[in-house]
Design a protein around this motif. Sequence first.
Motif, PDB file in Angstrom:
ATOM      1  N   ILE A  25       0.851  -1.185   0.000  1.00  0.00           N
ATOM      2  CA  ILE A  25       0.000   0.000   0.000  1.00  0.00           C
ATOM      3  C   ILE A  25       0.889   1.238   0.000  1.00  0.00           C
ATOM      4  O   ILE A  25       2.027   1.204   0.479  1.00  0.00           O
ATOM      5  N   LEU A  26       0.386   2.307  -0.567  1.00  0.00           N
ATOM      6  CA  LEU A  26       1.101   3.583  -0.584  1.00  0.00           C
ATOM      7  C   LEU A  26       0.456   4.497   0.442  1.00  0.00           C
ATOM      8  O   LEU A  26      -0.771   4.659   0.454  1.00  0.00           O
ATOM      9  N   GLY A  27       1.273   5.060   1.308  1.00  0.00           N
ATOM     10  CA  GLY A  27       0.725   5.919   2.344  1.00  0.00           C
ATOM     11  C   GLY A  27       1.524   7.192   2.530  1.00  0.00           C
ATOM     12  O   GLY A  27       2.721   7.250   2.212  1.00  0.00           O
ATOM     13  N   TYR A  77      -5.671   4.459   8.564  1.00  0.00           N
ATOM     14  CA  TYR A  77      -4.345   4.621   9.157  1.00  0.00           C
ATOM     15  C   TYR A  77      -3.777   3.259   9.559  1.00  0.00           C
ATOM     16  O   TYR A  77      -4.500   2.390  10.045  1.00  0.00           O
ATOM     17  N   PHE A  78      -2.463   3.131   9.354  1.00  0.00           N
ATOM     18  CA  PHE A  78      -1.785   1.888   9.706  1.00  0.00           C
ATOM     19  C   PHE A  78      -0.468   2.191  10.413  1.00  0.00           C
ATOM     20  O   PHE A  78       0.202   3.188  10.123  1.00  0.00           O
ATOM     21  N   HIS A 104       1.504  -4.691   3.023  1.00  0.00           N
ATOM     22  CA  HIS A 104       0.287  -4.650   3.832  1.00  0.00           C
ATOM     23  C   HIS A 104       0.342  -5.630   5.001  1.00  0.00           C
ATOM     24  O   HIS A 104      -0.138  -5.343   6.102  1.00  0.00           O
ATOM     25  N   LYS A 105       0.948  -6.799   4.790  1.00  0.00           N
ATOM     26  CA  LYS A 105       0.980  -7.830   5.832  1.00  0.00           C
ATOM     27  C   LYS A 105       1.796  -7.407   7.050  1.00  0.00           C
ATOM     28  O   LYS A 105       1.665  -8.005   8.120  1.00  0.00           O
ATOM     29  N   MET A 106       2.622  -6.368   6.909  1.00  0.00           N
ATOM     30  CA  MET A 106       3.456  -5.921   8.019  1.00  0.00           C
ATOM     31  C   MET A 106       2.819  -4.794   8.822  1.00  0.00           C
ATOM     32  O   MET A 106       3.404  -4.309   9.786  1.00  0.00           O
ATOM     33  N   LEU A 107       1.620  -4.377   8.443  1.00  0.00           N
ATOM     34  CA  LEU A 107       1.002  -3.203   9.049  1.00  0.00           C
ATOM     35  C   LEU A 107      -0.142  -3.572   9.986  1.00  0.00           C
ATOM     36  O   LEU A 107      -0.843  -4.560   9.777  1.00  0.00           O
ATOM     37  N   THR A 108      -0.325  -2.734  10.998  1.00  0.00           N
ATOM     38  CA  THR A 108      -1.397  -2.913  11.973  1.00  0.00           C
ATOM     39  C   THR A 108      -2.372  -1.746  11.866  1.00  0.00           C
ATOM     40  O   THR A 108      -1.946  -0.585  11.936  1.00  0.00           O
TER      41      THR A 108
END
Length: 232
Positions: A25-27, A77-78, A104-108
Amino acid sequence: MKGVLWDGSVKFVDVIRPYVRQGYILGKTVLAGITHIERAISLGIVPTEVGRVLGSLGVIRVIDVSSDLDSSLIGKYFLLLPRYDFIGGVDFNGVLTEYAALPHKMLTPISEYYVQNPEILIHAELSYISNLIRYVKGREVLILGCGPTSYVITKHISKLCNAYVVCYHSHKFLQKIAEVGVYVANYENISKECYDVVLILTLSSYLISRALKHVKDRGLILIPPTIPKSLT
């Protein structure tokens, strides 16, 4: 846009806005912290690729997602936390830049409510303390390392176990930790040989290499998720 990257040294330079590949994902970076991991990279203790954007801890607001992810994530938000085996700024580009592309799998997921308080990064980085307590309660615990993380964790567990804190050399936090009411010493003055639990809270390869020497036969060596696997 600007970013902090590793180019044989830490530099603040122009970086290219990242491409969003599958599973990413781009944030827009909302909060970012400088941790012991960035310090370890700058000292050459933890290796990373030349050109890697640093930043193992931070919060982003999603502005785009790869085609295999749900577009409803946009605007949410992540939180990115350092993990033992997959760390921002080491294994993939981190958050010390205006826009970050992250797996994405590394984000909460995190509520916008918490984003208003930068202290959320400190609480998040030490969120493993609650799990740590069940392993140290009622035991003799050797803590390797005298930094600020050791101070915070020692305060939390000092009433639950017999804690002993050792440093590789004199450290400015040594006296502060001693005020908690636990045994504190430089490594060469360690008072006991073996402990039920050895907790690694240091980036010193020397201290980490001594962990096995000081754990009992049926004891535990605890490595928090914020200690890079390259050191252990």
